[in-house]
Design a protein around this motif. Structure first.
Motif, mmCIF file in Angstrom:
data_model
loop_
_atom_site.group_PDB
_atom_site.id
_atom_site.type_symbol
_atom_site.label_atom_id
_atom_site.label_comp_id
_atom_site.label_asym_id
_atom_site.label_seq_id
_atom_site.Cartn_x
_atom_site.Cartn_y
_atom_site.Cartn_z
ATOM 1 N N ASN A 9 26.231 73.037 92.450
ATOM 2 C CA ASN A 9 25.879 71.668 92.106
ATOM 3 C C ASN A 9 26.517 71.305 90.769
ATOM 4 N N PRO A 10 26.756 70.021 90.527
ATOM 5 C CA PRO A 10 27.260 69.604 89.215
ATOM 6 C C PRO A 10 26.220 69.900 88.135
ATOM 7 N N VAL A 11 26.621 70.608 87.087
ATOM 8 C CA VAL A 11 25.704 71.015 86.020
ATOM 9 C C VAL A 11 26.227 70.537 84.672
ATOM 10 N N ASP A 12 25.353 69.871 83.909
ATOM 11 C CA ASP A 12 25.658 69.537 82.521
ATOM 12 C C ASP A 12 25.332 70.772 81.695
ATOM 13 N N VAL A 13 26.345 71.486 81.245
ATOM 14 C CA VAL A 13 26.142 72.778 80.584
ATOM 15 C C VAL A 13 25.296 72.636 79.330
ATOM 16 N N ASP A 14 25.544 71.590 78.545
ATOM 17 C CA ASP A 14 24.775 71.370 77.320
ATOM 18 C C ASP A 14 23.283 71.202 77.637
ATOM 19 N N CYS A 15 22.970 70.338 78.585
ATOM 20 C CA CYS A 15 21.570 70.110 78.967
ATOM 21 C C CYS A 15 20.962 71.376 79.572
ATOM 22 N N PHE A 16 21.773 72.084 80.333
ATOM 23 C CA PHE A 16 21.285 73.309 80.966
ATOM 24 C C PHE A 16 20.863 74.337 79.915
ATOM 25 N N LEU A 17 21.715 74.560 78.898
ATOM 26 C CA LEU A 17 21.398 75.539 77.856
ATOM 27 C C LEU A 17 20.170 75.118 77.054
ATOM 28 N N LYS A 18 20.055 73.810 76.782
ATOM 29 C CA LYS A 18 18.882 73.328 76.053
ATOM 30 C C LYS A 18 17.604 73.535 76.860
ATOM 31 N N GLU A 19 17.704 73.340 78.160
ATOM 32 C CA GLU A 19 16.547 73.535 79.030
ATOM 33 C C GLU A 19 16.128 75.003 79.053
ATOM 34 N N ILE A 20 17.106 75.900 79.060
ATOM 35 C CA ILE A 20 16.806 77.339 79.042
ATOM 36 C C ILE A 20 16.019 77.697 77.784
ATOM 37 N N ALA A 27 25.322 77.666 71.093
ATOM 38 C CA ALA A 27 26.714 77.517 70.662
ATOM 39 C C ALA A 27 27.520 77.045 71.867
ATOM 40 N N LEU A 28 27.971 75.800 71.813
ATOM 41 C CA LEU A 28 28.699 75.220 72.949
ATOM 42 C C LEU A 28 30.097 74.821 72.537
ATOM 43 N N ASP A 29 31.061 75.256 73.308
ATOM 44 C CA ASP A 29 32.460 74.901 73.078
ATOM 45 C C ASP A 29 32.614 73.384 73.199
ATOM 46 N N PRO A 30 33.108 72.702 72.141
ATOM 47 C CA PRO A 30 33.268 71.239 72.211
ATOM 48 C C PRO A 30 34.242 70.788 73.294
ATOM 49 N N THR A 72 13.688 92.075 70.408
ATOM 50 C CA THR A 72 14.073 91.585 69.078
ATOM 51 C C THR A 72 12.814 91.226 68.297
ATOM 52 N N GLU A 73 12.638 91.875 67.150
ATOM 53 C CA GLU A 73 11.447 91.623 66.338
ATOM 54 C C GLU A 73 11.694 90.543 65.296
ATOM 55 N N THR A 74 12.879 90.525 64.696
ATOM 56 C CA THR A 74 13.225 89.514 63.683
ATOM 57 C C THR A 74 14.670 89.063 63.907
ATOM 58 N N GLY A 75 14.967 87.864 63.399
ATOM 59 C CA GLY A 75 16.340 87.366 63.508
ATOM 60 C C GLY A 75 16.448 86.197 64.452
ATOM 61 N N TYR A 76 17.426 86.245 65.351
ATOM 62 C CA TYR A 76 17.681 85.089 66.205
ATOM 63 C C TYR A 76 18.174 85.493 67.586
ATOM 64 N N ILE A 77 18.069 84.535 68.492
ATOM 65 C CA ILE A 77 18.651 84.633 69.836
ATOM 66 C C ILE A 77 19.635 83.487 69.974
ATOM 67 N N GLU A 78 20.828 83.782 70.391
ATOM 68 C CA GLU A 78 21.842 82.735 70.575
ATOM 69 C C GLU A 78 22.357 82.763 72.008
ATOM 70 N N ILE A 79 22.388 81.597 72.631
ATOM 71 C CA ILE A 79 23.025 81.483 73.940
ATOM 72 C C ILE A 79 24.176 80.497 73.803
ATOM 73 N N GLY A 80 25.218 80.714 74.567
ATOM 74 C CA GLY A 80 26.373 79.837 74.403
ATOM 75 C C GLY A 80 27.301 79.856 75.595
ATOM 76 N N CYS A 81 28.323 79.019 75.492
ATOM 77 C CA CYS A 81 29.316 78.906 76.564
ATOM 78 C C CYS A 81 30.633 78.424 75.974
ATOM 79 N N LYS A 82 31.731 79.024 76.400
ATOM 80 C CA LYS A 82 33.046 78.558 75.982
ATOM 81 C C LYS A 82 33.963 78.456 77.195
ATOM 82 N N LEU A 83 34.948 77.611 77.059
ATOM 83 C CA LEU A 83 35.873 77.338 78.160
ATOM 84 C C LEU A 83 37.038 78.315 78.124
#
Length: 521
Positions: A240-251, A267-270, A298-309
């Motif tokens: 299906n057509p997916v808006d990657v930006d919206c998809f990652l935010k929803e996750i 982190a999304l590739d512009p 992960t006890e401290t710090g961050y989680i990053e999800i992203g996508c690049k072309l």
């Protein structure tokens, strides 16, 4: 064989073996006929190990003509690890060992090939000359290559079955523990919430625990069903057509209230400015497993999800600052029922299927998954997926719009589910009609003009498929949404082919149901 063909042997026609042996035909001719027509390999080598006779059948089995092997030492034509050594000092002992080696196997390299043939000694004996001196050894070889391959196949099948049994045992043990743990929370806190005396803040805390425990169970069942469907081949890709930006935010929105207060990043590739054609359901399951694992470890710090072309498609990742994966686990981390170690399993729980599901799904989507990890510093999981680009369209919904003048029919035979659906739909201000079976549903459909129907698949008198078939004979446009406990894509496609407009999987979330309603009404 015709009688005339036997007359060269005897006047009686076909002779029995004892008659044949006792006939006037010289024994040398008998042996020669047997040697030249046997399917096995008859070989004679002298006391020095040189081949002085080998039957013609050797060509069919090995590709070598008999003449090509005469004069060769037989040790030179078999695998170097299979031959007996003889230095000439003790001929009698060497020959006795060789003769007693019935059943021994030797590997023979097929001519103009890298294929090894397995030859088994059927019979062997020392041969003496007229002076009763040892002249050599006669050996009968049988080609057992195909038999060994079959035996190897059986052994491997047995090993796979044993591994499968062990995995099933481990699975049942783990699943019993992992199901009971969230169930204990759900049942325990639900019982506490039955009493009105609890502090509102505590009630909210207990409700959150119940909801999260329910989500844990749903995720567990999704993983089990997915692996089962992949194994049976009963799973398809539905893009299906997916808006990657919206998809990652929803996750990430599902994890914004994580107890550890970890920082969540995207982190999304512009360069990604258009819709991508992807299987959003499978992609969501991959991300859910990876992000859940990252938060868990992960006890401290961050989680990053992203996508690049990339030129070949899209590259997604999930990065954390957690404990990392020990080097000794790198080769097995995608195996089922694998844990970083026993201590983490005891502390964090889990069935051990998440990463295995991710690998299977990525492979199903023609992608590749890998990871980089350093113990104590964190882990990054990467996976690539092919995709096609679609122009962006407006996919926004108007969830705040009132459906006051709209009519919605809910067809559900389970009282609890019916009450839940009614509660969610009531927030739209639409007029609600209820039916507990097919008969009531079809009766209401004939009397009223509905704007949308929520239809359960499994009903006591008729299936949802039969109901939708009857409705479509009179109305091909009314939106009919399937609601079912079947979570696989096979059933989703079946619903759509049978005439349903869309599909919701139980447990149905408040947001998903409203989104579907406002999409079609």
């Amino acid at each position: 064989m015709e009688t005339s063909d036997c007359q060269t042997i005897g006047k009686k026609g076909v002779l029995k073996m004892d008659e044949f042996v006792n006939s006037s035909v010289p024994h040398e001719e008998i042996y020669q006929m047997l040697f030249e027509n046997t399917k096995d390999i008859m070989l004679f080598h002298d006391v020095n190990g040189y081949i002085s006779y080998i039957s013609p059948s050797v060509e069919f089995i090995t590709g070598y003509k008999a003449d090509e092997l005469l004069g060769f030492k037989w040790k030179k034509i078999i695998h170097h690890k299979d031959g007996l050594s003889f230095d000439g000092a003790d001929l009698q002992n060497f020959l006795s060992v060789l003769v007693s080696s019935s059943g021994a196997k030797y590997r023979f390299l097929k001519k103009d090939s890298d294929q090894w043939i397995s030859l088994e000694v059927v019979k062997s004996r020392v041969v003496y000359n007229n002076d009763q001196d040892i002249s050599g050894v006669m050996i009968l070889f049988r080609d057992v290559t195909e038999i060994e391959k079959y035996q190897d196949t059986l052994i491997k099948a047995k090993e796979r079955a044993e591994i499968s049994d062990r995995l099933k045992g481990a699975f049942l043990t783990n699943i019993s523990h992992e199901v009971r743990t969230p169930l204990n929370a759900i049942m325990g806190f639900s019982h506490i919430l039955c009493f009105d005396g609890e502090d509102p803040i505590k009630r909210k805390e207990y409700l959150d625990i119940v909801i999260n425990a329910g989500k844990t169970l749903v995720k567990m069942m999704d993983d089990i069903i997915t692996l089962s469907n992949i194994q049976s081949g009963n799973i398809v890709v539905s893009q299906n057509p997916v808006d990657v930006d919206c998809f990652l935010k929803e996750i990430l929105s599902s994890y914004k209230d994580n107890e550890k207060n970890l920082s969540l990043r995207i982190a999304l590739d512009p360069a990604i400015t258009q819709l991508a054609l992807l299987d959003n359901l499978k992609l969501k399951q991959i991300f859910t497993n990876l992000v859940s694992n990252s938060i868990k470890f992960t006890e401290t710090g961050y989680i990053e999800i992203g996508c690049k072309l990339l030129n070949s498609g899209l590259c997604f990742w999930v990065k954390d600052t957690g404990m990392g994966i020990p080097l000794e686990k790198h080769d097995v981390i995608f195996d089922r029922f694998t844990y970083i170690n026993d201590d983490t399993h005891i502390k964090y729980g889990g069935v051990g299927l998440g990463l295995s599901v991710c690998k299977e799904l990525v492979s199903l989507l023609d992608g590749t998954i890998w990871f980089e990890s350093e113990p104590g510093c964190g882990t990054t999981f990467w996976f690539t997926l092919p995709h096609e680009i679609y122009d962006i369209v407006d996919t926004s919904t108007s969830e705040n719009v009132s459906l006051k003048n709209k009519k919605i029919l809910i067809v559900e035979d389970n009282p609890m589910n019916l009450k839940l659906l009614e509660h969610i739909v009531r927030s739209t201000k639409a007029t609600i009609f209820k039916a507990e079976n097919a008969s009531q549903a079809l009766s209401l459909f004939k009397k009223e003009s509905f704007d949308l129907i929520l239809l359960d698949i499994m009903l006591p008198d008729k299936s949802g498929y039969e109901i939708v078939e009857e409705i479509r004979k009179e109305n091909s446009h009314i939106p009919i949404i399937a609601q079912t406990a079947y979570a696989d894509l096979y059933h989703k496609e079946t619903c759509l082919k049978k005439g349903f407009t869309d599909y919701l999987t139980k447990p149905i979330s408040h947001d998903d149901l409203l989104k579907v309603i406002f999409t079609y009404v």
